[in-house]
Motif scaffolding. Structure first.
Motif, PDB file in Angstrom:
ATOM      1  N   SER A  78       0.822  -1.218   0.000  1.00 27.38           N
ATOM      2  CA  SER A  78       0.000   0.000   0.000  1.00 27.38           C
ATOM      3  C   SER A  78       0.849   1.259   0.000  1.00 27.38           C
ATOM      4  CB  SER A  78      -0.925  -0.001   1.226  1.00 27.38           C
ATOM      5  OG  SER A  78      -0.155  -0.097   2.423  1.00 27.38           O
ATOM      6  N   SER A  79       2.078   1.150   0.452  1.00 31.22           N
ATOM      7  CA  SER A  79       3.002   2.284   0.471  1.00 31.22           C
ATOM      8  C   SER A  79       4.429   1.739   0.422  1.00 31.22           C
ATOM      9  CB  SER A  79       2.807   3.124   1.743  1.00 31.22           C
ATOM     10  OG  SER A  79       3.208   2.385   2.886  1.00 31.22           O
ATOM     11  N   PRO A  80       5.403   2.567  -0.003  1.00 29.23           N
ATOM     12  CA  PRO A  80       6.790   2.109   0.002  1.00 29.23           C
ATOM     13  C   PRO A  80       7.253   1.663   1.385  1.00 29.23           C
ATOM     14  CG  PRO A  80       6.584   4.090  -1.328  1.00 29.23           C
ATOM     15  CD  PRO A  80       5.266   3.890  -0.648  1.00 29.23           C
ATOM     16  N   ALA A  81       6.823   2.381   2.430  1.00 26.00           N
ATOM     17  CA  ALA A  81       7.222   2.012   3.788  1.00 26.00           C
ATOM     18  C   ALA A  81       6.740   0.614   4.136  1.00 26.00           C
ATOM     19  CB  ALA A  81       6.683   3.031   4.790  1.00 26.00           C
ATOM     20  N   ALA A  82       5.491   0.294   3.775  1.00 25.34           N
ATOM     21  CA  ALA A  82       4.959  -1.047   4.045  1.00 25.34           C
ATOM     22  C   ALA A  82       5.702  -2.099   3.233  1.00 25.34           C
ATOM     23  CB  ALA A  82       3.461  -1.087   3.716  1.00 25.34           C
ATOM     24  N   GLY A  83       6.082  -1.738   1.995  1.00 25.86           N
ATOM     25  CA  GLY A  83       6.835  -2.677   1.171  1.00 25.86           C
ATOM     26  C   GLY A  83       8.197  -2.992   1.758  1.00 25.86           C
ATOM     27  N   TYR A  84       8.894  -1.970   2.241  1.00 28.76           N
ATOM     28  CA  TYR A  84      10.196  -2.212   2.874  1.00 28.76           C
ATOM     29  C   TYR A  84      10.053  -3.025   4.154  1.00 28.76           C
ATOM     30  CZ  TYR A  84      12.917   0.804  -0.232  1.00 28.76           C
ATOM     31  OH  TYR A  84      13.565   1.335  -1.325  1.00 28.76           O
ATOM     32  N   THR A  85       8.974  -2.794   4.908  1.00 28.70           N
ATOM     33  CA  THR A  85       8.742  -3.577   6.124  1.00 28.70           C
ATOM     34  C   THR A  85       8.614  -5.061   5.799  1.00 28.70           C
ATOM     35  OG1 THR A  85       7.667  -1.745   7.280  1.00 28.70           O
ATOM     36  CG2 THR A  85       7.155  -3.967   8.044  1.00 28.70           C
ATOM     37  N   ARG A  86       7.826  -5.377   4.783  1.00 29.17           N
ATOM     38  CA  ARG A  86       7.675  -6.787   4.387  1.00 29.17           C
ATOM     39  C   ARG A  86       9.002  -7.369   3.897  1.00 29.17           C
ATOM     40  NH1 ARG A  86       2.031  -6.487   0.841  1.00 29.17           N
ATOM     41  NH2 ARG A  86       0.673  -5.783   2.540  1.00 29.17           N
ATOM     42  N   ALA A  87       9.742  -6.584   3.123  1.00 31.80           N
ATOM     43  CA  ALA A  87      11.019  -7.064   2.595  1.00 31.80           C
ATOM     44  C   ALA A  87      12.012  -7.342   3.722  1.00 31.80           C
ATOM     45  CB  ALA A  87      11.597  -6.042   1.615  1.00 31.80           C
ATOM     46  N   PHE A  88      12.052  -6.467   4.718  1.00 32.96           N
ATOM     47  CA  PHE A  88      12.983  -6.668   5.831  1.00 32.96           C
ATOM     48  C   PHE A  88      12.603  -7.893   6.662  1.00 32.96           C
ATOM     49  CE2 PHE A  88      13.877  -1.829   5.775  1.00 32.96           C
ATOM     50  CZ  PHE A  88      14.907  -2.005   4.871  1.00 32.96           C
ATOM     51  N   LEU A  89      11.293  -8.077   6.904  1.00 33.96           N
ATOM     52  CA  LEU A  89      10.866  -9.237   7.692  1.00 33.96           C
ATOM     53  C   LEU A  89      11.149 -10.546   6.949  1.00 33.96           C
ATOM     54  CD1 LEU A  89       7.481  -7.961   9.192  1.00 33.96           C
ATOM     55  CD2 LEU A  89       9.639  -8.350  10.408  1.00 33.96           C
ATOM     56  N   LEU A  90      10.888 -10.570   5.644  1.00 28.86           N
ATOM     57  CA  LEU A  90      11.194 -11.764   4.860  1.00 28.86           C
ATOM     58  C   LEU A  90      12.693 -12.055   4.881  1.00 28.86           C
ATOM     59  CD1 LEU A  90      10.400 -14.008   2.873  1.00 28.86           C
ATOM     60  CD2 LEU A  90      10.656 -12.325   1.028  1.00 28.86           C
TER      61      LEU A  90
END
Length: 485
Positions: free
Chosen positions: A425-437
Protein backbone atom coordinates in the motif's frame (compact mmCIF):
# COMPACT_ATOMS: atom_id res chain seq x y z
CA UNK A 1 86.43 -46.16 6.72
CA UNK A 2 85.98 -43.13 8.92
CA UNK A 3 84.68 -40.03 7.22
CA UNK A 4 87.53 -37.49 7.37
CA UNK A 5 85.03 -34.66 7.58
CA UNK A 6 82.22 -35.77 9.86
CA UNK A 7 80.52 -32.37 9.80
CA UNK A 8 79.86 -32.81 6.09
CA UNK A 9 77.95 -36.04 6.58
CA UNK A 10 74.15 -35.79 6.49
CA UNK A 11 72.43 -36.20 9.83
CA UNK A 12 69.81 -38.96 9.82
CA UNK A 13 67.38 -37.02 11.99
CA UNK A 14 67.17 -34.13 9.54
CA UNK A 15 67.05 -36.06 6.31
CA UNK A 16 64.05 -35.01 4.29
CA UNK A 17 63.21 -32.12 6.65
CA UNK A 18 62.06 -28.93 5.00
CA UNK A 19 64.79 -26.36 4.61
CA UNK A 20 64.95 -23.32 6.82
CA UNK A 21 64.11 -19.80 5.64
CA UNK A 22 66.08 -18.76 2.59
CA UNK A 23 66.34 -15.66 0.48
CA UNK A 24 63.98 -17.26 -2.06
CA UNK A 25 61.47 -18.04 0.71
CA UNK A 26 61.50 -14.43 1.86
CA UNK A 27 61.05 -13.30 -1.75
CA UNK A 28 58.04 -15.59 -2.10
CA UNK A 29 56.56 -14.12 1.05
CA UNK A 30 56.85 -10.63 -0.41
CA UNK A 31 55.36 -11.85 -3.68
CA UNK A 32 52.51 -13.45 -1.74
CA UNK A 33 51.55 -10.12 -0.19
CA UNK A 34 51.91 -8.35 -3.54
CA UNK A 35 49.50 -10.85 -5.07
CA UNK A 36 47.21 -10.41 -2.06
CA UNK A 37 47.19 -6.63 -2.60
CA UNK A 38 46.28 -7.06 -6.26
CA UNK A 39 43.50 -9.47 -5.33
CA UNK A 40 42.12 -6.94 -2.83
CA UNK A 41 42.06 -4.37 -5.65
CA UNK A 42 40.41 -6.99 -7.88
CA UNK A 43 37.63 -7.47 -5.32
CA UNK A 44 37.29 -3.72 -4.80
CA UNK A 45 36.57 -3.24 -8.51
CA UNK A 46 34.34 -6.32 -8.45
CA UNK A 47 32.07 -4.90 -5.78
CA UNK A 48 32.14 -1.37 -7.17
CA UNK A 49 30.84 -2.84 -10.45
CA UNK A 50 28.02 -4.51 -8.53
CA UNK A 51 27.16 -1.44 -6.49
CA UNK A 52 27.13 1.19 -9.24
CA UNK A 53 23.61 0.34 -10.41
CA UNK A 54 22.22 0.77 -6.89
CA UNK A 55 24.05 4.07 -6.44
CA UNK A 56 22.60 5.32 -9.72
CA UNK A 57 19.16 3.80 -9.11
CA UNK A 58 17.23 7.02 -8.51
CA UNK A 59 18.53 8.98 -11.55
CA UNK A 60 18.27 5.89 -13.79
CA UNK A 61 14.67 5.21 -12.70
CA UNK A 62 13.79 8.87 -13.20
CA UNK A 63 15.41 9.14 -16.65
CA UNK A 64 14.09 5.84 -18.01
CA UNK A 65 10.74 6.00 -16.12
CA UNK A 66 11.22 2.59 -14.48
CA UNK A 67 8.88 1.08 -11.90
CA UNK A 68 10.27 -0.57 -8.78
CA UNK A 69 9.59 -4.01 -10.27
CA UNK A 70 11.37 -3.17 -13.53
CA UNK A 71 14.37 -1.77 -11.70
CA UNK A 72 14.37 -4.86 -9.48
CA UNK A 73 14.31 -7.04 -12.59
CA UNK A 74 17.29 -5.15 -14.06
CA UNK A 75 19.17 -5.53 -10.79
CA UNK A 76 18.37 -9.25 -10.52
CA UNK A 77 19.47 -9.85 -14.14
CA UNK A 78 23.02 -9.48 -12.85
CA UNK A 79 22.61 -12.86 -11.14
CA UNK A 80 21.07 -14.66 -14.15
CA UNK A 81 24.37 -16.34 -15.10
CA UNK A 82 26.25 -15.48 -11.90
CA UNK A 83 25.86 -18.86 -10.19
CA UNK A 84 26.16 -20.93 -13.37
CA UNK A 85 29.39 -19.24 -14.44
CA UNK A 86 30.81 -19.64 -10.94
CA UNK A 87 30.07 -23.35 -11.14
CA UNK A 88 31.55 -23.84 -14.63
CA UNK A 89 34.69 -21.80 -14.02
CA UNK A 90 35.19 -23.58 -10.70
CA UNK A 91 35.66 -26.86 -12.55
CA UNK A 92 37.84 -25.20 -15.19
CA UNK A 93 40.14 -23.87 -12.47
CA UNK A 94 41.83 -27.28 -12.25
CA UNK A 95 43.00 -26.87 -15.88
CA UNK A 96 43.55 -23.12 -16.27
CA UNK A 97 45.97 -21.04 -14.24
CA UNK A 98 44.51 -18.59 -11.73
CA UNK A 99 46.53 -15.86 -13.43
CA UNK A 100 44.70 -16.26 -16.74
CA UNK A 101 41.32 -16.79 -15.10
CA UNK A 102 41.41 -13.54 -13.12
CA UNK A 103 42.81 -11.60 -16.08
CA UNK A 104 39.97 -12.78 -18.32
CA UNK A 105 37.30 -12.03 -15.73
CA UNK A 106 38.50 -8.47 -15.13
CA UNK A 107 38.73 -7.77 -18.88
CA UNK A 108 35.10 -8.84 -19.35
CA UNK A 109 34.05 -6.60 -16.43
CA UNK A 110 35.47 -3.59 -18.24
CA UNK A 111 33.70 -4.60 -21.46
CA UNK A 112 30.36 -5.04 -19.65
CA UNK A 113 30.28 -1.37 -18.60
CA UNK A 114 30.23 -0.13 -22.21
CA UNK A 115 26.70 -0.88 -23.57
CA UNK A 116 24.94 1.81 -21.49
CA UNK A 117 27.48 4.38 -22.67
CA UNK A 118 26.24 3.84 -26.23
CA UNK A 119 22.48 3.42 -25.69
CA UNK A 120 20.78 3.93 -22.32
CA UNK A 121 17.75 1.64 -22.19
CA UNK A 122 16.38 -1.30 -20.25
CA UNK A 123 17.70 -3.87 -22.79
CA UNK A 124 21.25 -2.45 -22.69
CA UNK A 125 21.16 -2.23 -18.90
CA UNK A 126 20.07 -5.86 -18.73
CA UNK A 127 22.65 -6.96 -21.32
CA UNK A 128 25.46 -5.24 -19.44
CA UNK A 129 24.38 -6.63 -16.08
CA UNK A 130 23.99 -10.18 -17.40
CA UNK A 131 27.50 -10.07 -18.95
CA UNK A 132 28.91 -8.51 -15.79
CA UNK A 133 27.27 -11.16 -13.61
CA UNK A 134 28.62 -13.96 -15.79
CA UNK A 135 32.15 -12.61 -15.36
CA UNK A 136 31.80 -11.77 -11.68
CA UNK A 137 30.18 -15.04 -10.59
CA UNK A 138 33.55 -16.84 -10.36
CA UNK A 139 35.42 -13.78 -9.03
CA UNK A 140 35.23 -14.36 -5.28
CA UNK A 141 35.89 -18.14 -5.24
CA UNK A 142 38.59 -18.01 -7.92
CA UNK A 143 40.44 -15.09 -6.34
CA UNK A 144 40.27 -16.87 -2.97
CA UNK A 145 41.57 -20.03 -4.68
CA UNK A 146 44.42 -17.99 -6.17
CA UNK A 147 45.14 -16.46 -2.77
CA UNK A 148 45.25 -19.86 -1.06
CA UNK A 149 48.02 -20.86 -3.49
CA UNK A 150 50.26 -18.31 -1.77
CA UNK A 151 49.53 -18.97 1.92
CA UNK A 152 49.62 -22.13 4.09
CA UNK A 153 46.48 -23.26 5.90
CA UNK A 154 47.30 -21.71 9.28
CA UNK A 155 48.16 -18.32 7.77
CA UNK A 156 45.07 -17.74 5.63
CA UNK A 157 42.89 -15.80 8.08
CA UNK A 158 44.28 -12.32 7.45
CA UNK A 159 44.72 -12.72 3.67
CA UNK A 160 41.18 -14.14 3.43
CA UNK A 161 39.82 -11.22 5.44
CA UNK A 162 41.66 -8.75 3.22
CA UNK A 163 40.29 -10.43 0.10
CA UNK A 164 36.72 -10.21 1.39
CA UNK A 165 37.39 -6.66 2.63
CA UNK A 166 37.52 -5.61 -1.02
CA UNK A 167 33.73 -5.35 -0.75
CA UNK A 168 33.97 -3.10 2.30
CA UNK A 169 36.72 -1.01 0.71
CA UNK A 170 34.66 -0.68 -2.46
CA UNK A 171 31.84 0.83 -0.45
CA UNK A 172 34.17 2.82 1.80
CA UNK A 173 36.28 4.25 -1.02
CA UNK A 174 34.41 3.78 -4.29
CA UNK A 175 30.92 4.73 -3.09
CA UNK A 176 31.77 8.41 -2.37
CA UNK A 177 33.76 8.67 -5.61
CA UNK A 178 31.05 7.08 -7.75
CA UNK A 179 28.34 9.14 -6.02
CA UNK A 180 30.31 12.30 -6.78
CA UNK A 181 30.71 11.30 -10.42
CA UNK A 182 26.98 10.52 -10.71
CA UNK A 183 26.02 13.83 -9.10
CA UNK A 184 28.56 15.99 -10.96
CA UNK A 185 28.77 14.35 -14.40
CA UNK A 186 25.75 12.06 -14.70
CA UNK A 187 25.32 8.38 -13.93
CA UNK A 188 27.04 7.22 -17.15
CA UNK A 189 30.36 8.65 -15.97
CA UNK A 190 30.47 6.13 -13.12
CA UNK A 191 30.16 3.23 -15.56
CA UNK A 192 32.95 4.71 -17.72
CA UNK A 193 35.25 5.13 -14.72
CA UNK A 194 34.79 1.48 -13.72
CA UNK A 195 35.63 0.35 -17.27
CA UNK A 196 38.92 2.26 -17.07
CA UNK A 197 39.66 0.82 -13.61
CA UNK A 198 39.18 -2.72 -14.94
CA UNK A 199 41.64 -2.15 -17.78
CA UNK A 200 44.28 -0.69 -15.45
CA UNK A 201 43.99 -3.66 -13.11
CA UNK A 202 44.43 -6.08 -16.02
CA UNK A 203 47.70 -4.41 -16.98
CA UNK A 204 49.05 -4.62 -13.41
CA UNK A 205 47.96 -8.24 -12.96
CA UNK A 206 49.51 -9.30 -16.28
CA UNK A 207 52.85 -8.04 -15.02
CA UNK A 208 52.78 -9.18 -11.38
CA UNK A 209 50.14 -11.89 -10.96
CA UNK A 210 51.40 -15.48 -10.75
CA UNK A 211 50.24 -18.78 -9.26
CA UNK A 212 51.73 -19.60 -5.87
CA UNK A 213 53.53 -22.69 -4.48
CA UNK A 214 50.55 -24.01 -2.47
CA UNK A 215 48.64 -25.09 -5.57
CA UNK A 216 47.27 -28.57 -6.06
CA UNK A 217 48.85 -31.56 -7.72
CA UNK A 218 48.18 -32.11 -11.36
CA UNK A 219 45.95 -34.90 -12.57
CA UNK A 220 48.97 -37.17 -12.89
CA UNK A 221 50.38 -36.29 -9.51
CA UNK A 222 53.16 -34.05 -10.74
CA UNK A 223 54.19 -31.02 -8.77
CA UNK A 224 53.28 -27.67 -10.19
CA UNK A 225 55.90 -25.69 -11.98
CA UNK A 226 56.31 -23.39 -9.01
CA UNK A 227 57.47 -26.21 -6.79
CA UNK A 228 61.23 -26.34 -6.29
CA UNK A 229 63.00 -29.39 -7.59
CA UNK A 230 64.87 -31.47 -5.06
CA UNK A 231 67.44 -34.19 -5.15
CA UNK A 232 69.94 -35.19 -7.79
CA UNK A 233 69.20 -37.30 -10.80
CA UNK A 234 68.12 -40.75 -9.78
CA UNK A 235 67.35 -39.70 -6.19
CA UNK A 236 63.84 -39.73 -4.82
CA UNK A 237 62.26 -36.28 -4.57
CA UNK A 238 61.30 -34.83 -1.24
CA UNK A 239 57.60 -33.93 -1.02
CA UNK A 240 57.10 -30.19 -1.03
CA UNK A 241 54.31 -27.97 0.18
CA UNK A 242 53.08 -27.61 -3.34
CA UNK A 243 53.06 -31.34 -4.04
CA UNK A 244 51.59 -33.12 -1.03
CA UNK A 245 52.25 -36.75 -0.65
CA UNK A 246 49.39 -39.09 -1.33
CA UNK A 247 48.78 -42.42 0.25
CA UNK A 248 46.47 -44.25 2.65
CA UNK A 249 44.20 -41.81 4.46
CA UNK A 250 45.22 -38.97 2.15
CA UNK A 251 43.11 -39.30 -1.01
CA UNK A 252 43.78 -36.77 -3.75
CA UNK A 253 40.12 -36.80 -4.80
CA UNK A 254 36.72 -37.62 -3.35
CA UNK A 255 33.32 -38.04 -5.03
CA UNK A 256 31.69 -34.63 -5.40
CA UNK A 257 28.38 -36.01 -4.15
CA UNK A 258 29.99 -36.95 -0.84
CA UNK A 259 31.72 -33.61 -0.54
CA UNK A 260 28.61 -31.55 -1.29
CA UNK A 261 26.40 -33.51 1.13
CA UNK A 262 28.90 -33.10 3.95
CA UNK A 263 27.49 -31.09 6.84
CA UNK A 264 30.38 -28.63 6.80
CA UNK A 265 29.90 -27.83 3.10
CA UNK A 266 26.11 -27.58 3.51
CA UNK A 267 26.54 -25.31 6.53
CA UNK A 268 29.10 -23.17 4.70
CA UNK A 269 26.66 -22.74 1.80
CA UNK A 270 23.87 -21.82 4.23
CA UNK A 271 26.05 -19.18 5.89
CA UNK A 272 26.98 -17.74 2.51
CA UNK A 273 23.32 -17.75 1.40
CA UNK A 274 22.18 -15.79 4.45
CA UNK A 275 25.01 -13.28 4.18
CA UNK A 276 24.51 -12.89 0.41
CA UNK A 277 20.83 -12.10 0.96
CA UNK A 278 21.76 -9.10 3.09
CA UNK A 279 24.55 -8.11 0.70
CA UNK A 280 22.39 -8.23 -2.45
CA UNK A 281 19.64 -6.28 -0.67
CA UNK A 282 22.11 -3.58 0.37
CA UNK A 283 23.63 -3.27 -3.10
CA UNK A 284 20.30 -3.06 -4.92
CA UNK A 285 18.00 -1.21 -2.51
CA UNK A 286 19.83 0.37 0.44
CA UNK A 287 20.79 3.58 -1.43
CA UNK A 288 17.20 4.03 -2.64
CA UNK A 289 15.83 3.25 0.85
CA UNK A 290 18.06 5.88 2.46
CA UNK A 291 17.07 8.53 -0.06
CA UNK A 292 13.33 7.84 -0.39
CA UNK A 293 12.44 6.65 3.13
CA UNK A 294 14.93 8.50 5.33
CA UNK A 295 15.10 11.61 3.13
CA UNK A 296 18.89 11.62 2.82
CA UNK A 297 20.79 13.52 0.15
CA UNK A 298 23.06 11.48 -2.16
CA UNK A 299 26.11 12.59 -0.18
CA UNK A 300 24.64 11.66 3.20
CA UNK A 301 23.44 8.30 1.89
CA UNK A 302 26.92 7.58 0.48
CA UNK A 303 28.48 8.55 3.81
CA UNK A 304 26.22 6.17 5.76
CA UNK A 305 26.88 3.31 3.31
CA UNK A 306 30.60 3.98 3.71
CA UNK A 307 30.13 3.81 7.47
CA UNK A 308 28.47 0.40 7.13
CA UNK A 309 31.47 -0.76 5.10
CA UNK A 310 33.91 0.63 7.65
CA UNK A 311 32.13 -1.42 10.31
CA UNK A 312 32.41 -4.53 8.12
CA UNK A 313 36.07 -3.81 7.44
CA UNK A 314 36.88 -3.59 11.16
CA UNK A 315 35.06 -6.87 11.81
CA UNK A 316 36.96 -8.60 9.01
CA UNK A 317 40.35 -7.42 10.21
CA UNK A 318 39.58 -8.34 13.83
CA UNK A 319 37.87 -11.71 13.48
CA UNK A 320 39.81 -13.58 10.81
CA UNK A 321 43.29 -13.21 12.38
CA UNK A 322 41.70 -14.22 15.68
CA UNK A 323 40.49 -17.40 13.99
CA UNK A 324 44.06 -18.21 12.92
CA UNK A 325 45.29 -17.63 16.48
CA UNK A 326 42.59 -19.86 17.97
CA UNK A 327 43.37 -22.66 15.54
CA UNK A 328 47.08 -22.49 16.32
CA UNK A 329 46.16 -22.87 20.00
CA UNK A 330 44.21 -26.03 19.29
CA UNK A 331 40.63 -24.71 19.18
CA UNK A 332 38.57 -26.78 16.77
CA UNK A 333 37.58 -25.30 13.41
CA UNK A 334 33.93 -25.73 14.38
CA UNK A 335 34.21 -23.17 17.17
CA UNK A 336 36.98 -21.03 15.67
CA UNK A 337 35.53 -20.61 12.17
CA UNK A 338 32.15 -22.37 11.99
CA UNK A 339 30.17 -20.91 14.88
CA UNK A 340 31.13 -17.27 14.10
CA UNK A 341 29.45 -17.64 10.69
CA UNK A 342 26.12 -18.63 12.18
CA UNK A 343 26.34 -16.00 14.92
CA UNK A 344 27.16 -13.21 12.44
CA UNK A 345 24.23 -14.05 10.15
CA UNK A 346 21.89 -14.39 13.16
CA UNK A 347 22.88 -10.94 14.46
CA UNK A 348 22.31 -9.43 11.01
CA UNK A 349 18.92 -11.20 10.79
CA UNK A 350 17.75 -9.83 14.13
CA UNK A 351 18.85 -6.33 13.15
CA UNK A 352 17.02 -6.71 9.81
CA UNK A 353 13.85 -7.60 11.70
CA UNK A 354 14.44 -4.58 13.90
CA UNK A 355 14.42 -2.30 10.83
CA UNK A 356 10.84 -3.41 10.17
CA UNK A 357 9.54 -2.43 13.60
CA UNK A 358 11.88 0.34 14.81
CA UNK A 359 10.50 3.84 15.16
CA UNK A 360 12.60 6.97 15.03
CA UNK A 361 15.66 7.87 13.00
CA UNK A 362 18.30 7.06 15.63
CA UNK A 363 17.34 3.38 16.16
CA UNK A 364 17.36 2.91 12.38
CA UNK A 365 20.85 4.41 12.10
CA UNK A 366 22.06 1.92 14.73
CA UNK A 367 20.36 -1.10 13.16
CA UNK A 368 21.42 -0.43 9.55
CA UNK A 369 25.15 -1.17 10.10
CA UNK A 370 24.28 -4.39 11.97
CA UNK A 371 21.75 -5.56 9.38
CA UNK A 372 23.96 -4.84 6.37
CA UNK A 373 27.45 -5.17 7.87
CA UNK A 374 27.55 -7.79 10.64
CA UNK A 375 27.34 -10.68 8.15
CA UNK A 376 30.65 -9.71 6.47
CA UNK A 377 32.86 -12.14 8.39
CA UNK A 378 30.86 -15.05 6.99
CA UNK A 379 32.46 -14.71 3.55
CA UNK A 380 36.10 -15.49 4.42
CA UNK A 381 35.11 -18.04 7.06
CA UNK A 382 32.82 -20.10 4.83
CA UNK A 383 35.69 -20.59 2.39
CA UNK A 384 37.98 -21.65 5.24
CA UNK A 385 35.54 -24.25 6.62
CA UNK A 386 34.73 -25.65 3.16
CA UNK A 387 38.44 -25.91 2.33
CA UNK A 388 39.03 -27.82 5.56
CA UNK A 389 37.24 -30.92 4.24
CA UNK A 390 38.05 -30.68 0.52
CA UNK A 391 41.16 -32.15 -1.15
CA UNK A 392 43.19 -29.29 -2.63
CA UNK A 393 42.89 -30.70 -6.17
CA UNK A 394 39.09 -30.19 -5.93
CA UNK A 395 39.14 -26.94 -3.98
CA UNK A 396 38.53 -24.61 -6.94
CA UNK A 397 35.58 -26.67 -8.17
CA UNK A 398 33.98 -26.90 -4.71
CA UNK A 399 34.55 -23.19 -4.12
CA UNK A 400 32.72 -22.55 -7.39
CA UNK A 401 29.81 -24.77 -6.32
CA UNK A 402 29.64 -23.17 -2.86
CA UNK A 403 29.70 -19.69 -4.37
CA UNK A 404 27.16 -20.58 -7.07
CA UNK A 405 24.69 -21.84 -4.47
CA UNK A 406 25.49 -19.37 -1.74
CA UNK A 407 25.06 -16.33 -3.98
CA UNK A 408 21.63 -17.26 -5.41
CA UNK A 409 20.05 -14.44 -3.34
CA UNK A 410 21.47 -12.04 -5.91
CA UNK A 411 18.97 -13.48 -8.38
CA UNK A 412 16.05 -13.51 -5.95
CA UNK A 413 16.26 -10.71 -3.39
CA UNK A 414 16.41 -7.56 -5.60
CA UNK A 415 13.46 -8.52 -7.83
CA UNK A 416 11.39 -9.87 -4.93
CA UNK A 417 11.95 -6.64 -3.00
CA UNK A 418 10.86 -4.55 -5.98
CA UNK A 419 7.73 -6.69 -6.34
CA UNK A 420 6.91 -6.26 -2.64
CA UNK A 421 7.33 -2.49 -2.96
CA UNK A 422 4.95 -2.25 -5.92
CA UNK A 423 2.40 -4.59 -4.33
CA UNK A 424 2.34 -2.82 -0.94
CA UNK A 425 0.00 0.00 0.00
CA UNK A 426 3.00 2.28 0.47
CA UNK A 427 6.79 2.11 0.00
CA UNK A 428 7.22 2.01 3.79
CA UNK A 429 4.96 -1.05 4.04
CA UNK A 430 6.84 -2.68 1.17
CA UNK A 431 10.20 -2.21 2.87
CA UNK A 432 8.74 -3.58 6.12
CA UNK A 433 7.68 -6.79 4.39
CA UNK A 434 11.02 -7.06 2.59
CA UNK A 435 12.98 -6.67 5.83
CA UNK A 436 10.87 -9.24 7.69
CA UNK A 437 11.19 -11.76 4.86
CA UNK A 438 14.95 -11.19 4.73
CA UNK A 439 15.25 -11.67 8.49
CA UNK A 440 13.38 -15.00 8.32
CA UNK A 441 15.56 -16.35 5.48
CA UNK A 442 18.78 -15.25 7.20
CA UNK A 443 17.78 -16.70 10.57
CA UNK A 444 17.13 -20.13 9.05
CA UNK A 445 20.53 -20.00 7.34
CA UNK A 446 22.21 -19.03 10.60
CA UNK A 447 20.75 -22.02 12.44
CA UNK A 448 21.85 -24.43 9.69
CA UNK A 449 25.39 -23.03 9.76
CA UNK A 450 25.61 -23.30 13.55
CA UNK A 451 24.42 -26.91 13.59
CA UNK A 452 26.05 -28.34 10.47
CA UNK A 453 29.59 -26.94 10.29
CA UNK A 454 31.94 -29.47 11.94
CA UNK A 455 35.16 -29.62 9.87
CA UNK A 456 37.17 -32.06 12.01
CA UNK A 457 34.36 -34.59 12.23
CA UNK A 458 33.58 -34.40 8.53
CA UNK A 459 37.24 -34.64 7.51
CA UNK A 460 37.52 -37.88 9.48
CA UNK A 461 34.33 -39.27 7.93
CA UNK A 462 35.48 -38.44 4.43
CA UNK A 463 38.95 -39.85 5.06
CA UNK A 464 40.37 -36.59 3.78
CA UNK A 465 42.55 -35.93 6.79
CA UNK A 466 45.18 -33.46 5.74
CA UNK A 467 46.00 -33.47 2.06
CA UNK A 468 49.43 -32.06 2.61
CA UNK A 469 51.28 -29.10 4.08
CA UNK A 470 49.03 -26.12 4.13
CA UNK A 471 45.88 -28.00 3.18
CA UNK A 472 42.82 -29.18 5.06
CA UNK A 473 42.59 -29.67 8.79
CA UNK A 474 45.11 -31.47 10.97
CA UNK A 475 44.87 -35.21 10.72
CA UNK A 476 44.00 -37.04 13.90
CA UNK A 477 46.44 -39.21 15.71
CA UNK A 478 46.87 -42.48 13.93
CA UNK A 479 45.85 -41.04 10.57
CA UNK A 480 42.50 -40.75 8.88
CA UNK A 481 40.13 -43.45 7.83
CA UNK A 482 40.76 -44.66 4.29
CA UNK A 483 38.37 -43.62 1.59
CA UNK A 484 35.51 -46.05 1.30
CA UNK A 485 35.31 -47.73 -2.05
Amino acid sequence: MVNPNPRSAPRPDTAGAPPGPTRDTRFDRRRAWLVAALIVAFMLINHADKAVLGLAAVPIMDELHLSNSTYGLVSSSFALLFSLSGLVVGFLSARISSRMLLLTLAAVWALAQLPVLVVASVPTLVAGRVLLGAAEGPAAPMSMHALYKWFPEDRRGLPSALQISGAALATLIATPVLTWLITAFGWRSAFAALAVAGVVWCLLWWRAGHDGPYGHRSAHGAAPASAPASGAAGASATPSASAPASGPGRPDRLPYRRLLLTGTVVGSIAGAFGASWALSLSQAWLPAYLRTQLGMSPGRAAALISGVSAFSFVLLLAVSPMVDALRRRGVSSRWAAGAPQGIAVAVAALAMAGLAVAEGRMPLLVLIPLAFGAHAITFPLHYMTAAAVVPSAQRGAVFGIVAATGTLPGLIAPYLTGHLLDAASSPAAGYTRAFLLSAAVMLVCAVVALVAIRPERDARRLGAGRAGPGEGVPAQAGGSKPLAQ
